[in-house]
Motif scaffolding. Sequence first.
Motif, PDB file in Angstrom:
ATOM      1  N   TYR A 147       0.351  -0.896   0.395  1.00 16.99           N
ATOM      2  CA  TYR A 147       0.226  -0.273   0.071  1.00 16.99           C
ATOM      3  C   TYR A 147       0.410   1.312   0.129  1.00 16.99           C
ATOM      4  CZ  TYR A 147      -3.521  -3.170   0.965  1.00 16.99           C
ATOM      5  OH  TYR A 147      -4.929  -3.979   1.120  1.00 16.99           O
ATOM      6  N   PHE A 148       0.763   2.043  -0.778  1.00 17.17           N
ATOM      7  CA  PHE A 148       1.434   3.094  -0.948  1.00 17.17           C
ATOM      8  C   PHE A 148       0.161   4.064  -0.795  1.00 17.17           C
ATOM      9  CE2 PHE A 148       5.840   1.737  -2.435  1.00 17.17           C
ATOM     10  CZ  PHE A 148       5.359   1.204  -3.844  1.00 17.17           C
ATOM     11  N   CYS A 149       1.486   5.723  -0.587  1.00 16.93           N
ATOM     12  CA  CYS A 149       0.967   6.774   0.178  1.00 16.93           C
ATOM     13  C   CYS A 149       1.439   7.508  -0.915  1.00 16.93           C
ATOM     14  CB  CYS A 149       0.656   7.252   1.740  1.00 16.93           C
ATOM     15  SG  CYS A 149      -0.278   8.563   2.151  1.00 16.93           S
ATOM     16  N   ALA A 150       0.894   8.750  -1.850  1.00 17.23           N
ATOM     17  CA  ALA A 150       1.557   9.553  -2.403  1.00 17.23           C
ATOM     18  C   ALA A 150       0.997  10.659  -2.020  1.00 17.23           C
ATOM     19  CB  ALA A 150       0.947   9.393  -3.493  1.00 17.23           C
ATOM     20  N   SER A 151       2.099  12.361  -2.043  1.00 20.33           N
ATOM     21  CA  SER A 151       0.924  13.120  -1.844  1.00 20.33           C
ATOM     22  C   SER A 151       2.447  14.708  -3.049  1.00 20.33           C
ATOM     23  CB  SER A 151       1.655  14.403  -0.390  1.00 20.33           C
ATOM     24  OG  SER A 151       2.926  13.971  -0.628  1.00 20.33           O
ATOM     25  N   GLY A 152       0.668  15.627  -2.935  1.00 24.00           N
ATOM     26  CA  GLY A 152       1.447  16.181  -4.491  1.00 24.00           C
ATOM     27  C   GLY A 152       0.515  18.024  -4.262  1.00 24.00           C
ATOM     28  N   LEU A 153       1.474  18.673  -4.583  1.00 21.96           N
ATOM     29  CA  LEU A 153       0.240  20.051  -4.814  1.00 21.96           C
ATOM     30  C   LEU A 153       0.073  20.312  -5.810  1.00 21.96           C
ATOM     31  CD1 LEU A 153       0.626  22.561  -3.673  1.00 21.96           C
ATOM     32  CD2 LEU A 153       2.455  23.091  -4.057  1.00 21.96           C
ATOM     33  N   ALA A 154      -1.311  20.061  -5.629  1.00 21.65           N
ATOM     34  CA  ALA A 154      -2.282  20.397  -7.079  1.00 21.65           C
ATOM     35  C   ALA A 154      -2.099  22.004  -7.457  1.00 21.65           C
ATOM     36  CB  ALA A 154      -3.371  19.503  -7.319  1.00 21.65           C
ATOM     37  N   PRO A 155      -2.156  22.893  -8.183  1.00 28.46           N
ATOM     38  CA  PRO A 155      -2.478  24.156  -8.412  1.00 28.46           C
ATOM     39  C   PRO A 155      -4.285  24.420  -8.626  1.00 28.46           C
ATOM     40  CG  PRO A 155      -0.668  24.085 -10.333  1.00 28.46           C
ATOM     41  CD  PRO A 155      -1.382  22.213  -9.800  1.00 28.46           C
ATOM     42  N   PRO A 156      -4.524  25.454  -8.587  1.00 30.76           N
ATOM     43  CA  PRO A 156      -6.214  24.976  -8.702  1.00 30.76           C
ATOM     44  C   PRO A 156      -6.807  25.174  -9.830  1.00 30.76           C
ATOM     45  CG  PRO A 156      -5.452  27.622  -7.819  1.00 30.76           C
ATOM     46  CD  PRO A 156      -4.167  26.315  -7.786  1.00 30.76           C
ATOM     47  N   GLY A 157      -7.696  23.598 -10.298  1.00 31.95           N
ATOM     48  CA  GLY A 157      -8.248  23.523 -11.126  1.00 31.95           C
ATOM     49  C   GLY A 157      -7.870  22.590 -11.719  1.00 31.95           C
ATOM     50  N   GLN A 158      -6.972  22.200 -11.868  1.00 31.41           N
ATOM     51  CA  GLN A 158      -6.091  21.018 -11.746  1.00 31.41           C
ATOM     52  C   GLN A 158      -5.608  19.755 -10.863  1.00 31.41           C
ATOM     53  OE1 GLN A 158      -1.920  22.780 -13.912  1.00 31.41           O
ATOM     54  NE2 GLN A 158      -1.322  20.170 -13.277  1.00 31.41           N
ATOM     55  N   SER A 159      -6.203  18.664 -11.318  1.00 34.09           N
ATOM     56  CA  SER A 159      -6.386  17.768 -10.300  1.00 34.09           C
ATOM     57  C   SER A 159      -5.387  16.641 -10.335  1.00 34.09           C
ATOM     58  CB  SER A 159      -7.522  16.208 -11.131  1.00 34.09           C
ATOM     59  OG  SER A 159      -8.598  17.204 -11.242  1.00 34.09           O
ATOM     60  N   TYR A 160      -4.446  17.189 -11.149  1.00 29.72           N
ATOM     61  CA  TYR A 160      -3.645  16.037 -10.352  1.00 29.72           C
ATOM     62  C   TYR A 160      -1.784  16.719 -11.380  1.00 29.72           C
ATOM     63  CZ  TYR A 160      -5.897  11.866 -10.150  1.00 29.72           C
ATOM     64  OH  TYR A 160      -6.731  11.218  -9.625  1.00 29.72           O
ATOM     65  N   ASN A 161      -0.795  16.651 -10.513  1.00 34.98           N
ATOM     66  CA  ASN A 161       0.294  17.158 -10.894  1.00 34.98           C
ATOM     67  C   ASN A 161       1.011  15.853 -10.253  1.00 34.98           C
ATOM     68  OD1 ASN A 161       2.503  19.094 -11.889  1.00 34.98           O
ATOM     69  ND2 ASN A 161       2.080  20.429 -11.136  1.00 34.98           N
ATOM     70  N   GLU A 162       2.777  16.514 -10.736  1.00 31.04           N
ATOM     71  CA  GLU A 162       3.962  15.487  -9.903  1.00 31.04           C
ATOM     72  C   GLU A 162       3.022  14.694  -8.158  1.00 31.04           C
ATOM     73  OE1 GLU A 162       7.356  16.972  -9.943  1.00 31.04           O
ATOM     74  OE2 GLU A 162       8.257  15.664  -8.220  1.00 31.04           O
ATOM     75  N   GLN A 163       2.975  13.838  -8.186  1.00 28.57           N
ATOM     76  CA  GLN A 163       2.965  12.952  -7.108  1.00 28.57           C
ATOM     77  C   GLN A 163       4.454  12.506  -6.490  1.00 28.57           C
ATOM     78  OE1 GLN A 163      -0.844   9.869  -7.060  1.00 28.57           O
ATOM     79  NE2 GLN A 163      -1.317  11.513  -8.777  1.00 28.57           N
ATOM     80  N   PHE A 164       4.168  12.122  -5.612  1.00 32.79           N
ATOM     81  CA  PHE A 164       5.754  12.168  -4.315  1.00 32.79           C
ATOM     82  C   PHE A 164       5.175  10.659  -3.974  1.00 32.79           C
ATOM     83  CE2 PHE A 164       8.702  15.420  -5.375  1.00 32.79           C
ATOM     84  CZ  PHE A 164       8.221  16.149  -5.436  1.00 32.79           C
ATOM     85  N   PHE A 165       6.075   9.987  -3.241  1.00 29.91           N
ATOM     86  CA  PHE A 165       5.099   8.351  -3.539  1.00 29.91           C
ATOM     87  C   PHE A 165       5.974   8.109  -2.113  1.00 29.91           C
ATOM     88  CE2 PHE A 165       2.035   6.142  -6.317  1.00 29.91           C
ATOM     89  CZ  PHE A 165       2.048   6.280  -7.204  1.00 29.91           C
ATOM     90  N   GLY A 166       5.415   7.542  -1.146  1.00 29.29           N
ATOM     91  CA  GLY A 166       5.879   6.718  -0.374  1.00 29.29           C
ATOM     92  C   GLY A 166       6.801   5.901  -0.087  1.00 29.29           C
ATOM     93  N   PRO A 167       7.461   5.401   1.272  1.00 23.46           N
ATOM     94  CA  PRO A 167       8.102   3.529   0.345  1.00 23.46           C
ATOM     95  C   PRO A 167       7.828   2.843   0.179  1.00 23.46           C
ATOM     96  CG  PRO A 167       8.531   4.179   2.326  1.00 23.46           C
ATOM     97  CD  PRO A 167       7.523   5.464   2.428  1.00 23.46           C
ATOM     98  N   GLY A 168       5.961   3.279   0.884  1.00 23.84           N
ATOM     99  CA  GLY A 168       4.731   1.595   0.748  1.00 23.84           C
ATOM    100  C   GLY A 168       5.097   0.612   3.026  1.00 23.84           C
ATOM    101  N   THR A 169       3.259   0.383   2.937  1.00 28.84           N
ATOM    102  CA  THR A 169       3.709  -0.656   3.123  1.00 28.84           C
ATOM    103  C   THR A 169       3.629  -1.925   3.356  1.00 28.84           C
ATOM    104  OG1 THR A 169       2.893   1.372   5.374  1.00 28.84           O
ATOM    105  CG2 THR A 169       2.358  -1.203   5.471  1.00 28.84           C
ATOM    106  N   ARG A 170       3.495  -2.495   3.031  1.00 22.01           N
ATOM    107  CA  ARG A 170       3.959  -4.823   2.759  1.00 22.01           C
ATOM    108  C   ARG A 170       2.858  -5.518   3.879  1.00 22.01           C
ATOM    109  NH1 ARG A 170       5.663  -7.017  -1.326  1.00 22.01           N
ATOM    110  NH2 ARG A 170       7.560  -5.619  -1.540  1.00 22.01           N
ATOM    111  N   LEU A 171       1.930  -5.599   3.478  1.00 26.33           N
ATOM    112  CA  LEU A 171       0.548  -6.290   3.789  1.00 26.33           C
ATOM    113  C   LEU A 171       0.571  -7.236   4.146  1.00 26.33           C
ATOM    114  CD1 LEU A 171      -1.268  -6.098   6.209  1.00 26.33           C
ATOM    115  CD2 LEU A 171      -2.907  -5.330   4.595  1.00 26.33           C
ATOM    116  N   THR A 172       0.742  -8.593   4.482  1.00 29.25           N
ATOM    117  CA  THR A 172       1.131  -9.802   4.876  1.00 29.25           C
ATOM    118  C   THR A 172      -0.529 -10.007   5.608  1.00 29.25           C
ATOM    119  OG1 THR A 172       2.715  -9.747   3.925  1.00 29.25           O
ATOM    120  CG2 THR A 172       1.522 -12.092   4.882  1.00 29.25           C
ATOM    121  N   VAL A 173      -1.825 -10.850   5.102  1.00 29.36           N
ATOM    122  CA  VAL A 173      -2.802 -11.046   5.775  1.00 29.36           C
ATOM    123  C   VAL A 173      -2.979 -12.203   5.671  1.00 29.36           C
ATOM    124  CG1 VAL A 173      -5.291 -10.984   6.434  1.00 29.36           C
ATOM    125  CG2 VAL A 173      -4.068  -9.396   4.748  1.00 29.36           C
TER     126      VAL A 173
END
Lengths: 110, 117
Positions: free
Chosen positions: B90-116
Amino acid sequence: EDQVTQSPEALRLQEGESSSLNCSYTVSGLRGLFWYRQDPGKGPEFLFTLYSAGEEKEKERLKATLTKKESFLHITAPKPEDSATYLCAVHQTGFQKLVFGTGTRLLVSP
Amino acid sequence: DARVTQTPRHKVTEMGQEVTMRCQPILGHNTVFWYRQTMMQGLELLAYFRNRAPLDDSGMPKDRFSAEMPDATLATLKIQPSEPRDSAVYFCASGLAPPGQSYNEQFFGPGTRLTVL
């Protein structure tokens, strides 16, 4: 349904052997196409965003191009450190989410 | 340098248990994303926040998954009850989207590896 297809699934190159990765998409109203690099055990790392057909962007040995149906990631004279999985993703007008392809695993041998 | 952090990095749990994954986005970013990555499906968007408000969680199984942003420095993803098919990174990512724009560069975290199990 958005479709993003990357080819080939895997690519093995010798150091210095240039090649291209393909990302084809079938969406109406492309708002942006994104390229990411992912190393094993890490999160994807942003490379490029392309917004309109004809646009090109470069970064070191990588150049991304975009047409109305596909994008290419050209790798010129690759080095072993370019080995990674390369992901593309598209953002379609009217939808909030990015749709990712399954990636191309690139291995560059010395 | 600024980066997205995620905890835990690895989680092994038994079926039926609650799992909580946490993410600290990059300070100043106004968009946060949760993704799930598996070999079969690749990267799938689960939830998307803009200015802490959930904008799209259509990719998330509503009966067992929930995503929240209690404040601008913390995003959480919970699974209750967990099932073996939830095993993924599971990855989390964050970004700074200007007004009126949904996506821009996204920065991803290192992830959580989940085993159930």
